[in-house]
Write an enzyme that holds these catalytic residues in place. Structure first.
Site, PDB file in Angstrom:
ATOM      1  N   HIS A 138      69.148  30.354  57.182  1.00 43.44           N
ATOM      2  CA  HIS A 138      68.844  29.417  56.508  1.00 43.44           C
ATOM      3  C   HIS A 138      69.583  27.673  57.129  1.00 43.44           C
ATOM      4  O   HIS A 138      68.596  26.619  55.962  1.00 43.44           O
ATOM      5  CB  HIS A 138      70.375  30.122  56.018  1.00 43.44           C
ATOM      6  CG  HIS A 138      70.999  28.215  55.253  1.00 43.44           C
ATOM      7  ND1 HIS A 138      70.710  28.153  53.682  1.00 43.44           N
ATOM      8  CD2 HIS A 138      71.553  27.812  55.268  1.00 43.44           C
ATOM      9  CE1 HIS A 138      71.104  27.193  52.725  1.00 43.44           C
ATOM     10  NE2 HIS A 138      71.832  26.330  54.317  1.00 43.44           N
ATOM     11  N   HIS A 143      65.871  24.362  55.947  1.00 45.29           N
ATOM     12  CA  HIS A 143      66.451  22.676  55.305  1.00 45.29           C
ATOM     13  C   HIS A 143      65.155  22.020  57.339  1.00 45.29           C
ATOM     14  O   HIS A 143      64.990  20.827  56.112  1.00 45.29           O
ATOM     15  CB  HIS A 143      67.751  22.157  56.734  1.00 45.29           C
ATOM     16  CG  HIS A 143      68.969  22.961  56.120  1.00 45.29           C
ATOM     17  ND1 HIS A 143      69.092  21.950  55.018  1.00 45.29           N
ATOM     18  CD2 HIS A 143      69.560  23.147  56.047  1.00 45.29           C
ATOM     19  CE1 HIS A 143      70.383  22.386  54.136  1.00 45.29           C
ATOM     20  NE2 HIS A 143      70.423  23.297  55.295  1.00 45.29           N
ATOM     21  N   GLU A 184      70.763  21.592  49.170  1.00 41.83           N
ATOM     22  CA  GLU A 184      71.005  23.109  48.978  1.00 41.83           C
ATOM     23  C   GLU A 184      70.275  23.417  47.881  1.00 41.83           C
ATOM     24  O   GLU A 184      70.069  25.039  47.838  1.00 41.83           O
ATOM     25  CB  GLU A 184      72.753  23.229  49.099  1.00 41.83           C
ATOM     26  CG  GLU A 184      73.003  23.332  50.382  1.00 41.83           C
ATOM     27  CD  GLU A 184      72.584  23.724  51.364  1.00 41.83           C
ATOM     28  OE1 GLU A 184      71.721  24.712  51.461  1.00 41.83           O
ATOM     29  OE2 GLU A 184      72.738  23.460  52.869  1.00 41.83           O
ATOM     30  N   SER A 203      65.807  29.696  51.143  1.00 37.67           N
ATOM     31  CA  SER A 203      66.450  30.470  52.040  1.00 37.67           C
ATOM     32  C   SER A 203      66.434  31.541  51.189  1.00 37.67           C
ATOM     33  O   SER A 203      67.034  32.348  52.051  1.00 37.67           O
ATOM     34  CB  SER A 203      67.432  30.317  53.707  1.00 37.67           C
ATOM     35  OG  SER A 203      68.296  29.413  52.391  1.00 37.67           O
TER      36      SER A 203
END
Length: 277
Positions: A138, A143, A184, A203
């Site tokens: 993740h 990111h 997010e 993700s």
């Protein structure tokens, strides 16, 4: 703009909870890439291949371009020394290993100094589709590719600074909503179509499709005051998303906003349900 950020002095967090054994004061730990098992590397490779295919035509273009920083010489979980050499050359960011979730002040201080904390572990094969605590897949796959884009890199550093200010003012719950609905779980409009840029969606195999194709969630144009009032859940697919027009516009909206005034303005107002905004 990029130079203005990286020329600034190091920002230290307030006194935080005691880090776990083996961690530095800023909660970082050595990655020890050589200690990851063949199975752990295989899980990364499976997740990477599966998610890269799922995101074809669904993610913003900058994500696919930023994936180059993850295509490294070794297979499996990225070795951070090599990854950071490539990422830092682009935007001045580095990725640091942490044992798991870190205190809010530590997290935002890392962001304010252009460091992204990544959990130094990976989910097991029987947890491919859901893991409550963010792991290295993740944190790095979700990111890092967009941190190779200057506007996103600057936005993340700005959020780090704003997060420390929000902590000091006791309004972190408001700033957390901005982080949630952008970093997010953000969507963007690109060439007239909706695309994904939030790491929580990038993700997630299931939410990658749900966020764009399901008729269930609401999708609203990004409005900073609305975002600060809108609640969210961390244990299910989102029931609402906010859509930006550009990363540059998102960065400007945060840098130019008087967040203190906004916090005061929304404080007496009721929270908004993301499914009904």
């Amino acid at each position: 703009m990029f130079k203005d950020f990286i020329d600034s002095a190091e920002i230290s967090p307030p006194v935080a909870a005691t880090p776990p054994a083996g961690a530095a004061a800023d909660w970082t730990v050595p990655q020890h890439w050589e200690r990851f098992t063949a199975e752990e590397h295989a899980v990364w490779d499976l997740l990477f291949a599966r998610q890269q295919e799922m995101l074809r035509g669904r993610a913003v273009r900058a994500f696919a371009e930023g994936l180059d920083v993850l295509r490294l010489s070794r297979p499996g979980i990225p070795e951070l020394g090599e990854l950071n050499a490539r990422l830092h050359a682009r935007t001045g960011w580095t990725v640091v290993s942490v044992p798991g979730l870190v205190p809010d002040d530590v997290f935002f201080a890392h962001l304010a100094n252009r460091r992204f904390p990544a959990g130094n572990f990976i989910r097991s094969r029987d947890q491919l589709d859901y893991l409550e605590e963010p792991d290295v897949f993740h944190d790095v796959f979700g990111h890092v590719p967009l941190l190779a884009l200057p506007a996103v890199a600057d936005f993340m550093q700005a959020l780090g600074r704003k997060g420390l200010e929000a902590l000091d003012r006791g309004v972190l719950d408001r700033l957390a909503r901005l982080y949630w609905y952008t970093v997010e779980f953000g969507l963007a409009r690109e060439d007239g179509a909706l695309r994904i840029y939030g790491a929580g969606i990038l993700s997630s195999f299931g939410e990658s499709r749900f966020s764009l194709e399901s008729a269930m969630p609401r999708r609203r144009p990004f409005d900073l005051a609305e975002v600060l009032r809108t609640t969210y859940r961390s244990d299910a697919f989102q029931t609402g998303y906010f859509v930006i027009d550009s990363f540059e516009g998102l960065l400007d909206s945060v840098l130019e906003a008087d967040l203190d005034a906004l916090y005061e303005a929304v404080a007496p107002l009721s929270d908004l349900d993301p499914a009904r905004v």
